[in-house]
Design an enzyme around this catalytic site. Sequence first.
Site, PDB file in Angstrom:
ATOM      1  N   ASP A 142      -2.466  -4.187  -6.231  1.00  0.00           N
ATOM      2  CA  ASP A 142      -3.633  -4.394  -6.473  1.00  0.00           C
ATOM      3  C   ASP A 142      -3.979  -5.702  -7.122  1.00  0.00           C
ATOM      4  OD1 ASP A 142      -6.708  -4.413  -6.990  1.00  0.00           O
ATOM      5  OD2 ASP A 142      -6.685  -2.283  -6.616  1.00  0.00           O
ATOM      6  N   HIS A 191      -3.119  -8.448  -4.883  1.00  0.00           N
ATOM      7  CA  HIS A 191      -4.400  -8.934  -4.396  1.00  0.00           C
ATOM      8  C   HIS A 191      -4.718 -10.230  -5.164  1.00  0.00           C
ATOM      9  CE1 HIS A 191      -5.534  -4.679  -3.032  1.00  0.00           C
ATOM     10  NE2 HIS A 191      -4.547  -5.060  -2.408  1.00  0.00           N
TER      11      HIS A 191
END
Length: 405
Positions: free
Chosen positions: A227, A250
């Site tokens: 993430d 991310h």
Amino acid sequence: MASTVTVFSASLLVLFFLRSVDAAEVGSNVFSVQSYGALGDGRHDDSKALGDAWSAACSSEKPAVVLIPKGKKYLTKHITLAGPCKSSILVMVKGSLLATPERSDWSKETIRHWILFSGVHDLTVNGGGSIDGNGNVWWENSCKTNSELPCTEAPTALTFHSCTNLKVESLKVVNSQQIQISVEDSTGVRMSRLSISAPEASPNTDGIHITRSRDVQVTDCTIKTGDDCMSIEDGTENLLVKNMVCGPGHGISIGSLGDHNSEAHVSNVTVDNVRLYGTTNGARIKTWQGGKGYAKNIVFQNMIMDNVWNPIIIDQNYCDSSTPCKQQKSAVEVSDVLFKNIRGTSASEEAIMLHCSSNVPCHGITLENVKITVKGGSADAKSTCQNAEWKKSGPVSPQPCSLTN
Ligand SMILES: *[C@@H]1O[C@H](CO)[C@@H](O)[C@H](O)[C@H]1NC(C)=O
């Protein structure tokens, strides 16, 4: 003559003392988990030993060291290491702390945390060892991995809640159940030389999450995760992020801010000298419709991106929900954002996206010396913008759309 000899032998003694213990432990009381009954075999539950070593250290009048010895794995369940303590505390993780793989060891009340430091002043955690969340079982049972399963909460590996004058340095944080490190309600934080990693497919394993905290520095860290490498959330003020390597993951995100019509404030954030490899985003600000507050005085500079899906992105219509988000009038105001000296390649054609709210447009956006091309050169990099007031300084490629469209 006699006094010279005395001084000489006294210095020898001091030298001997310095050699026999770690420099950081000099003048400290050392509370090793081994002395409190820990086995360190990676199977037996050592939570109580860790808790007892912490309690002893925390009530010490002198600066104290909690030692996790080298070469062993100490299995622990959820544990809260709470202050205030009588003196400063150094938690020296030389070996490894390993989370129990049994999900049933967590209750409804404890499920958000594995190791939680709470209300500690003058805390240092270092030692070169590892914090291993043993996250596999949590990832397999996540609704993001298997949509047939109900969505449930999962622990953050390492949480610092209400800490002041905190240093977290030289640690490996691996395979966290969910967020790897979370800093909450804390002031005066230095995090450096951390190596954080979890597989690209592990759900919600944000690297470093910061919220309601001020005067924070994060430097010289490597983050590989499933993430956000960093998620910079509501209540972050005076943050410096410098010398970082991120990917997979991310990217570096401010937000998401303003979910459920909430009010958010983020200001004075500098992200400097960051390399991103194969991340979904590079420099990102994301806000939900319907929020209030601001994200302002933000600098992303000296960034190198390689194969990043959205290298530069402001998204004020962020919607991470299974149902579409409805149009709303208010928004978290985004202003005074500088993207400077950013170069590299984009995995998609959309290299720059400035997607701002029609009711609360972005303003004071500056792009300075930006050059992003599409990886492999198969197409020209593009940019799109909505409701963004921006200016440029030096060459900017691709150039965002003009104000009028
Ligand atoms: C902004 O944050 C930095 C830390 O990153 C700090 O040194 C500086 O004083 C802050 N500036 C203001 C105006 O508060």
